[in-house]
Design a protein around this motif. Structure first.
Motif, PDB file in Angstrom:
ATOM      1  N   ALA A   1       4.641   2.545  -6.406  1.00  0.00           N
ATOM      2  CA  ALA A   1       5.261   2.700  -5.083  1.00  0.00           C
ATOM      3  C   ALA A   1       5.034   1.445  -4.245  1.00  0.00           C
ATOM      4  CB  ALA A   1       4.704   3.931  -4.383  1.00  0.00           C
ATOM      5  N   PHE A   2       6.069   1.031  -3.496  1.00  0.00           N
ATOM      6  CA  PHE A   2       6.006  -0.135  -2.611  1.00  0.00           C
ATOM      7  C   PHE A   2       6.332   0.317  -1.199  1.00  0.00           C
ATOM      8  CE2 PHE A   2       6.737  -1.811  -6.774  1.00  0.00           C
ATOM      9  CZ  PHE A   2       6.097  -3.042  -6.821  1.00  0.00           C
ATOM     10  N   THR A   3       5.561  -0.218  -0.238  1.00  0.00           N
ATOM     11  CA  THR A   3       5.795   0.092   1.174  1.00  0.00           C
ATOM     12  C   THR A   3       5.815  -1.223   1.956  1.00  0.00           C
ATOM     13  OG1 THR A   3       4.629   2.195   0.930  1.00  0.00           O
ATOM     14  CG2 THR A   3       4.981   1.389   3.173  1.00  0.00           C
ATOM     15  N   PHE A   4       6.816  -1.375   2.803  1.00  0.00           N
ATOM     16  CA  PHE A   4       6.973  -2.568   3.631  1.00  0.00           C
ATOM     17  C   PHE A   4       6.945  -2.154   5.096  1.00  0.00           C
ATOM     18  CE2 PHE A   4       8.975  -3.346  -0.409  1.00  0.00           C
ATOM     19  CZ  PHE A   4       8.597  -4.633  -0.748  1.00  0.00           C
ATOM     20  N   CYS A   5       6.131  -2.878   5.894  1.00  0.00           N
ATOM     21  CA  CYS A   5       6.046  -2.586   7.322  1.00  0.00           C
ATOM     22  C   CYS A   5       5.469  -3.804   8.044  1.00  0.00           C
ATOM     23  CB  CYS A   5       5.210  -1.340   7.581  1.00  0.00           C
ATOM     24  SG  CYS A   5       3.470  -1.529   7.109  1.00  0.00           S
ATOM     25  N   ASN A   6       5.429  -3.739   9.353  1.00  0.00           N
ATOM     26  CA  ASN A   6       4.764  -4.758  10.170  1.00  0.00           C
ATOM     27  C   ASN A   6       3.437  -4.199  10.640  1.00  0.00           C
ATOM     28  OD1 ASN A   6       6.737  -6.816  10.004  1.00  0.00           O
ATOM     29  ND2 ASN A   6       7.985  -5.772  11.580  1.00  0.00           N
ATOM     30  N   ARG A   7       2.363  -4.923  10.357  1.00  0.00           N
ATOM     31  CA  ARG A   7       1.019  -4.461  10.701  1.00  0.00           C
ATOM     32  C   ARG A   7       0.779  -4.624  12.199  1.00  0.00           C
ATOM     33  NH1 ARG A   7      -3.516  -3.843   7.316  1.00  0.00           N
ATOM     34  NH2 ARG A   7      -5.542  -3.899   8.378  1.00  0.00           N
ATOM     35  N   SER A   8       0.168  -3.611  12.768  1.00  0.00           N
ATOM     36  CA  SER A   8      -0.110  -3.648  14.197  1.00  0.00           C
ATOM     37  C   SER A   8      -1.088  -4.796  14.508  1.00  0.00           C
ATOM     38  CB  SER A   8      -0.705  -2.315  14.644  1.00  0.00           C
ATOM     39  OG  SER A   8      -1.044  -2.369  16.004  1.00  0.00           O
ATOM     40  N   GLY A   9      -0.693  -5.682  15.441  1.00  0.00           N
ATOM     41  CA  GLY A   9      -1.533  -6.806  15.838  1.00  0.00           C
ATOM     42  C   GLY A   9      -1.530  -7.937  14.842  1.00  0.00           C
ATOM     43  N   ALA A  10      -0.656  -7.872  13.847  1.00  0.00           N
ATOM     44  CA  ALA A  10      -0.587  -8.924  12.824  1.00  0.00           C
ATOM     45  C   ALA A  10       0.870  -9.107  12.435  1.00  0.00           C
ATOM     46  CB  ALA A  10      -1.456  -8.557  11.625  1.00  0.00           C
TER      47      ALA A  10
END
Length: 579
Positions: free
Chosen positions: A552-561
């Motif tokens: 499984a692959f998950t793509f997101c924007n990390r909070s504060g990064a």
């Protein structure tokens, strides 16, 4: 290979289903056997009943002959009495003679002499003549009965009973007599005969197996023994009356005698015909036992010839449905049809097995070709980036850095070309470190790699360039000269559904994914199957899922990064698959 002693097979067939072929065949055979047994019992019972009817019919025919003989024996003395009453001169003289005179006594004596002469010619015990006016009785008895008792008894009959036109039954001195009396206007003329004497005129009337008696209704006349009354039938099948005499049961067949109150009764010993019934029952039992044995043999034969092959085929089909392509049915059926079915099944399973192996080999070859193609797509892309950097270094007179970069590049290419379809996580982390060092030459002071991985996870199985693709994209799109870009690689292990899974999180401190790009990556399957310019992510997804289909692959924007990519797949100790 299918084995007869398979425990699961025994458990399978130990459960009897009412809808199974075997159960219905056994029930059908049992019904047929029960039907035939019932037919045998009915046939024997009917035969026994028919035999009784024939015995009864034959006995009645015999009694008819006896009855005719007895009627004739009774009719002749009766005719004699009528003739004597009409024609005898002594009887007429007795009417005219003075009582108690010599002529009167002489006439009485002549009448007795006439009776004495006539008695041997008739079936009677004696004749008598009674004169009511003088109470005189002339009696001749040719048996051994005491005369005084007979005289008194006959006087009593004459005084108390009115003469009739038939023979009357009377008991005299413990014996039964038939008495015929003619009323001649003041005179009674008669004859008498005991039932024993009358039966004695018949030939073979008493044997070991049959007895002949007179009966008066339900009373069986026996002399000198006690009388016996008719018993009610004790057996349901018995349609004829019976007597119990001295502990022995007898079947009674009766026929009425003319002009008498008696019936002629023939007794047949029950044991003489019930023994045939016993024989019938024995035959029925033997036949039923034989039919039961036949049922067992038929059941065993049907099981061996039909049910056993059907069970084997059914069980083999169940195993085949479960995915067991090694199942085979022994070719030991006794019927040609089942042998052909067995051969066809085994050939079919063998062909399916060969096709599956062939298809698997083709699929494996295709996967190898795809993996090689994907790797070849990655290598030129990376080499172009590196060669551009080296070119720029040589243009700027940075020969030492160019040599160092060429050295790092050779290590990188050697790893890429010599690795198979799988590598260890430790090797992949070293490759990423080597790449970051290469990139740091191009962007000095702008990159920092921060890996975090327990040593126990270094031997995890991954695909080559899995981490490098994402790190390379980070460097390509997020590096800004004069600003440090941190690249984090966090590797942990998690338990899920009793399975250890590897959790790799790659994130940076850059700007992150754009909203459009993030929307595309979150629908990963569509992104992988579509034609797009950025093949790096597609390569990683396809190659990893060839080894771990549930990756499984998950793509997101990390909070504060910045951008964050999470990869989750089963933890498997390192195993090499050559490319």
């Amino acid at each position: 290979m299918y084995r007869r002693g398979d425990v699961s097979l025994k458990k399978r067939f130990s459960k009897i289903s009412i809808h199974s072929l075997g159960f219905r065949i056994f029930v059908l055979l049992a019904v047929m056997i029960v039907f035939f047994c019932a037919l045998v019992v009915y046939n024997n019972t009917a035969a026994f009943g028919l035999m009784l009817e024939r015995i009864h019919e034959n006995s009645e025919n015999t009694l008819v002959l006896y009855q005719k003989s007895l009627d004739e024996n009774l009719s002749r003395p009766e005719t004699y009495l009528y003739v004597f009453a009409l024609n005898d001169t002594d009887l007429l003289s007795l009417r005219a003679a003075e009582p108690q005179t010599t002529s009167w006594y002489t006439t009485l004596n002549r009448i007795k002499k006439s009776f004495e002469n006539a008695a041997p010619n008739y079936t009677v015990d004696g004749f008598f003549c009674y004169q009511e006016a003088t109470d005189a009785l002339v009696l001749y008895d040719q048996t051994s009965n005491p005369p005084p008792l007979l005289w008194n008894y006959i006087r009593g009959i004459a005084n108390t009973e009115a003469p009739s036109s038939v023979w009357n039954l009377n008991e005299i001195n413990g014996k039964y007599y038939l008495v015929r009396i003619l009323n001649l206007n003041g005179y009674l003329l008669g004859a008498y005969i005991s039932t024993d004497t009358l039966l004695g005129t018949l030939v073979d009337t008493k044997t070991q197996d049959s007895l002949l008696y007179f009966s008066d209704g339900s009373l069986l006349l026996r002399t000198p023994s006690n009388d016996v009354r008719l018993e009610a039938p004790r057996l349901k099948w018995r349609r004829y009356p019976s007597y119990e005499i001295d502990g022995t049961s007898w079947m009674a067949v009766s026929h009425e005698l003319k002009e008498t109150p008696l019936s002629l009764t023939l007794l047949l010993k029950d044991s003489e015909y019930t023994k045939y019934q016993t024989n019938f029952y024995i035959i029925a039992f033997i036949v039923s036992l034989g039919l039961f044995v036949v049922w067992l043999l038929l059941s065993a034969s049907l099981y061996r010839w039909v049910l056993h092959p059907v069970h084997m085929l059914t069980h083999a089909l169940e195993q085949l449905r479960g995915g067991d392509l090694k199942v085979r049915i022994p070719d030991d059926a006794m019927l040609d049809e089942f042998r052909e079915m067995t051969t066809a099944f085994n050939d079919m399973v063998e062909e399916i097995d060969d096709l599956k192996i062939e298809n698997y080999e083709k699929q494996l070859s295709r996967q190898k070709l795809e993996a090689l193609y994907l790797k070849q797509q990655i290598t030129p892309h990376f080499m172009i980036n590196c060669l551009n950097t080296i070119y720029q270094l040589t243009e700027n007179n940075h020969a030492d850095l160019a040599r160092q970069m060429l050295q790092n590049l050779s290590v990188h290419l050697r790893y890429t070309l010599s690795s198979g379809q799988t590598v260890s996580l430790l090797e992949e982390l070293k490759l990423v470190k080597n790449y970051v060092e290469l990139s740091s030459i191009r962007y000095p002071g702008s990159l920092r790699l921060l890996p975090s991985c327990e040593e126990s996870l270094h031997n995890a199985t991954v695909v080559p360039l899995m981490l490098l693709n994402f790190v390379e994209n980070t460097v390509k799109y997020e590096v800004v000269m004069g600003k440090v870009l941190d690249i984090h690689i966090d590797v942990t292990a998690r338990e899920k559904n009793q399975c250890t899974r590897l959790h790799i999180c790659i994130w940076d401190t850059g700007r992150g994914f754009s909203e459009d790009m993030l929307a595309v990556l979150q629908n990963l399957d569509t992104y992988v199957n579509s034609e797009q310019e950025h093949i790096g992510i597609t390569n990683v997804v396809l190659r990893l899922r060839q080894i771990f289909p549930d990756a499984a692959f998950t793509f997101c924007n990390r909070s504060g990064a910045g951008a964050q990519i999470t990869i989750d797949f089963p933890y498997v100790p390192f195993f090499r698959i050559d490319g």
